[in-house]
Design a protein around this motif. Structure first.
Motif, PDB file in Angstrom:
ATOM      1  N   GLY A 180      -3.612  11.375   0.804  1.00 11.16           N
ATOM      2  CA  GLY A 180      -2.827  11.694  -0.381  1.00 11.16           C
ATOM      3  C   GLY A 180      -1.329  11.755  -0.148  1.00 11.16           C
ATOM      4  O   GLY A 180      -0.626  12.467  -0.855  1.00 11.16           O
ATOM      5  N   ALA A 225      -0.027   5.057  -0.379  1.00 12.33           N
ATOM      6  CA  ALA A 225      -1.492   4.975  -0.458  1.00 12.33           C
ATOM      7  C   ALA A 225      -2.006   4.028   0.626  1.00 12.33           C
ATOM      8  O   ALA A 225      -1.434   2.966   0.847  1.00 12.33           O
ATOM      9  N   LEU A 247      -4.781   1.586   1.809  1.00  8.60           N
ATOM     10  CA  LEU A 247      -5.943   0.807   1.380  1.00  8.60           C
ATOM     11  C   LEU A 247      -6.412  -0.108   2.508  1.00  8.60           C
ATOM     12  O   LEU A 247      -5.615  -0.485   3.371  1.00  8.60           O
ATOM     13  N   ILE A 269       1.811   0.939  -1.370  1.00  4.78           N
ATOM     14  CA  ILE A 269       0.538   0.844  -0.665  1.00  4.78           C
ATOM     15  C   ILE A 269       0.779   0.247   0.713  1.00  4.78           C
ATOM     16  O   ILE A 269       1.564  -0.686   0.869  1.00  4.78           O
ATOM     17  N   LYS A 319       2.954   4.267  -6.783  1.00  6.40           N
ATOM     18  CA  LYS A 319       3.445   4.496  -5.421  1.00  6.40           C
ATOM     19  C   LYS A 319       3.102   3.312  -4.524  1.00  6.40           C
ATOM     20  O   LYS A 319       2.205   2.526  -4.835  1.00  6.40           O
ATOM     21  N   GLU A 373      -0.344  -0.876  -6.956  1.00  6.72           N
ATOM     22  CA  GLU A 373       0.867  -0.063  -6.766  1.00  6.72           C
ATOM     23  C   GLU A 373       1.456   0.330  -8.111  1.00  6.72           C
ATOM     24  O   GLU A 373       1.879   1.468  -8.315  1.00  6.72           O
ATOM     25  N   TRP A 392     -10.441   1.854  -1.431  1.00 10.24           N
ATOM     26  CA  TRP A 392      -9.572   3.023  -1.340  1.00 10.24           C
ATOM     27  C   TRP A 392     -10.439   4.268  -1.439  1.00 10.24           C
ATOM     28  O   TRP A 392     -11.291   4.353  -2.339  1.00 10.24           O
ATOM     29  N   GLN A 393     -10.244   5.177  -0.506  1.00  3.53           N
ATOM     30  CA  GLN A 393     -11.012   6.422  -0.448  1.00  3.53           C
ATOM     31  C   GLN A 393     -12.521   6.150  -0.447  1.00  3.53           C
ATOM     32  O   GLN A 393     -13.297   6.843  -1.114  1.00  3.53           O
ATOM     33  N   LEU A 437      -0.733   3.025  -9.672  1.00  8.15           N
ATOM     34  CA  LEU A 437      -0.628   4.315  -8.985  1.00  8.15           C
ATOM     35  C   LEU A 437       0.780   4.884  -9.044  1.00  8.15           C
ATOM     36  O   LEU A 437       0.974   6.085  -8.873  1.00  8.15           O
ATOM     37  N   ALA A 494      -6.768   7.230  -9.340  1.00  9.99           N
ATOM     38  CA  ALA A 494      -5.354   7.514  -9.635  1.00  9.99           C
ATOM     39  C   ALA A 494      -5.218   8.903 -10.244  1.00  9.99           C
ATOM     40  O   ALA A 494      -4.222   9.587 -10.034  1.00  9.99           O
ATOM     41  N   ASP A 524      -7.532   8.198   3.052  1.00 10.46           N
ATOM     42  CA  ASP A 524      -6.196   8.491   2.573  1.00 10.46           C
ATOM     43  C   ASP A 524      -6.068   9.988   2.393  1.00 10.46           C
ATOM     44  O   ASP A 524      -6.930  10.614   1.779  1.00 10.46           O
ATOM     45  N   GLY A 544     -10.304   2.811   3.593  1.00 14.78           N
ATOM     46  CA  GLY A 544      -9.306   3.349   2.656  1.00 14.78           C
ATOM     47  C   GLY A 544      -9.195   4.854   2.742  1.00 14.78           C
ATOM     48  O   GLY A 544      -8.967   5.525   1.744  1.00 14.78           O
TER      49      GLY A 544
END
Lengths: 330, 188
Positions: free
Chosen positions: A205, A209, A211, A140, A138, A133, A245-246, A136, A313, A203, A201
């Motif tokens: 956007g 976020a 995860l 999570i 932001k 977090e 993530w992603q 990034l 990120a 996401d 993950g």
């Protein structure tokens, strides 16, 4: 060799972004009184992990040429510091894994690894999420999934009880390949990486976020994590978590094995497996075993792919966008 | 032929798979941090043109395919084979069969250079240039004054290809055609 590609693959803006994120990582640990350490990249012991290939270096050491190893992770040295009473420690370390080259792999890469004595796995996972977090900038939202449940969800099979022949047939179907010589874990790795990973993950956007964490891996994939009997369904699992993530694997955490005898046995198992795979034997790290013998505090530790986290990120999907010189240009 | 390991796979490399020569389109390295490494590879089967997706364990290897892509001028057809000649001054000729020529038969014009793919010295496919100039052999009479938009009509070209052309085009005119889409581009 062409030298026309002397320039970095990452833009200077990306490198500035990287530097800021690294500073945020250091700030995060400074606030928590986690000591930054540096351990050798060049060691006398290599990794015995049958699926990791260490790079060898020859050096003159005390008058003789000696084979040394570029470390595949700073784990062993950091555990020796823990055994020496360091308390919580972190490191931003360069690590090397032979032949790992691709959009999300570079032979030389940057790991953020840290250990928290007295932490259970869940507590460390929470800290890992907080660290991400911070990087990034932001919040999570994390969903935790059991390895077994993910296989049931996406493949409708039980990774713990399915016949190996059944797993091999599914792997053959997914990979379009002959899996006759696949081990059980090969099949699970293929199915996990091809079918499940891309689902983790996801996401779009948004402001938060999204995860996913994966927990309770098969005991055969414990590596250096403790194994335990799962209280719910009675199967033996590895006390590990991974964060995605992603669709990208970001971090791998263990409830660290601290038992020297068990560690020595696992080294031997690993070398036996290496022999089966036709890979050279790697002398296990006797100093690590001695340190565990001396006593390492109960702890959890995690290794996070810092290049990958910074890549995501920055909104990129190739590591070379955030690494100045990938090995092909180094 | 040499063999190539997965870490040597890159776009354009020619390898043998299941007895067919293939060209590697894409190679993605996949590895769980603690686990078996794989390469997910897309390959174009040069015999059929189909793209295959295959996974290999990293470190596995495939036999190289003796495949060459050469510029050759189209000479003529004897009805069964299509004859090409290398443009390197050697005058060496190769005969391609129906399977190799495939749908590109309609873009074959004498004295134009094509990329001919040879496997073990036999043509297995040909690729026309992206744009080719061909004469209209048959179409409805052109409409005077209609030089902008408004409708199209079929026209048969000297090679037998049929393309949609604007209404103002007349028989005997030479047109520039995009062979990838089979569309009219302009008057030549």
């Amino acid at each position: 060799m062409s030298v026309a590609d002397w320039a970095p693959t990452a833009s200077l803006d990306a490198l500035r972004f990287r530097a800021e994120r690294m500073a945020a990582v250091r700030q995060f640990f400074a606030e928590r009184q986690v000591l930054e350490v540096e351990t050798p990249v060049l060691g006398q012991g290599g990794s015995v992990d049958p699926l990791l290939d260490s790079l060898q270096v020859e050096a003159r050491l005390s008058g003789q040429r000696q084979r040394l190893w570029l470390q595949t992770s700073p784990e062993f040295h950091m555990k020796r510091l823990l055994a020496a009473g360091s308390g919580p420690i972190f490191q931003i370390a360069h690590a090397f894994r032979d032949a790992e080259v691709g959009q999300r792999h570079n032979i030389e890469f940057t790991l953020l690894e840290w250990y928290q004595p007295g932490y259970g796995l869940d507590l460390l996972r929470e800290e890992c999420v907080e660290l991400i977090e911070r990087v990034l900038g932001k919040p999570i939202s994390l969903s935790v999934h059991r390895y077994r449940a993910l296989f049931e969800q996406w493949l409708e099979l039980d990774p713990f009880t399915a016949e190996t022949s059944h797993l091999a047939a599914r792997a053959a179907e997914v990979g379009g390949m002959d899996t006759a010589d696949f081990s059980r874990d090969d099949c699970l790795d293929l199915l996990f990486s091809h079918v499940i990973e891309p689902q983790l993950g996801k996401d779009s956007g948004g402001a938060v976020a999204l995860l996913d964490a994966v927990v309770d891996y098969p005991a055969s994939q414990a590596a250096l994590a403790k194994r335990r009997r799962d209280p719910v369904d009675g199967v033996e699992v590895a006390a590990r978590f991974e964060l995605y993530w992603q669709g990208v694997e970001l971090a791998n955490g263990y409830d660290e094995l601290a038992d020297a005898a068990e560690q020595a046995a696992r080294f031997e198992e690993d070398n036996a497996q290496r022999a089966q795979l036709g890979k050279p034997r790697v002398d296990s790290d006797q100093r690590l075993l001695a340190a565990l013998e001396a006593g390492m505090p109960a702890c959890s530790g995690v290794a996070l792919g810092l290049d990958r986290l910074i890549m995501l990120a920055a909104g990129e999907c190739r590591l070379d966008k955030v690494i100045a010189f990938p090995t092909e240009r180094a | 032929m040499a063999s190539y390991s997965t870490n040597e796979f890159k776009g354009g490399l020619k390898v043998m798979l299941d007895g067919d020569p293939c060209s590697i389109v894409e190679n993605e390295f996949v590895k769980p941090g603690k686990g078996q490494a794989f390469n997910r590879v897309k390959l174009r089967n040069l015999n059929t043109g189909r793209v295959w997706e295959r996974t290999f364990k990293s470190g596995e290897s495939l036999e190289g395919a003796d495949v060459l892509e050469l510029d050759m001028e189209y000479l003529y057809t004897d009805g069964e084979m299509w004859h090409f000649m290398k443009t390197d001054g050697s005058f060496e000729q190769f005969a391609a069969d129906k399977k190799a020529v495939g749908d590109n038969e309609k873009w074959l014009k004498e004295q134009v250079a094509y990329v001919v793919t040879l496997w073990n010295d036999n043509p297995i496919s040909i690729a026309p240039p992206n744009f080719i100039e061909l004469e209209v052999t048959e179409t409805d009479p052109g409409l005077k004054g209609d030089t902008a938009q408004g409708g199209s009509k079929p026209a048969t070209l000297s090679t037998g290809a049929v393309v949609r052309v604007p209404l103002f085009i007349n028989q005997g005119e030479v047109l520039k055609i995009d062979t990838r889409s089979g569309e009219y581009v302009s008057r030549a």
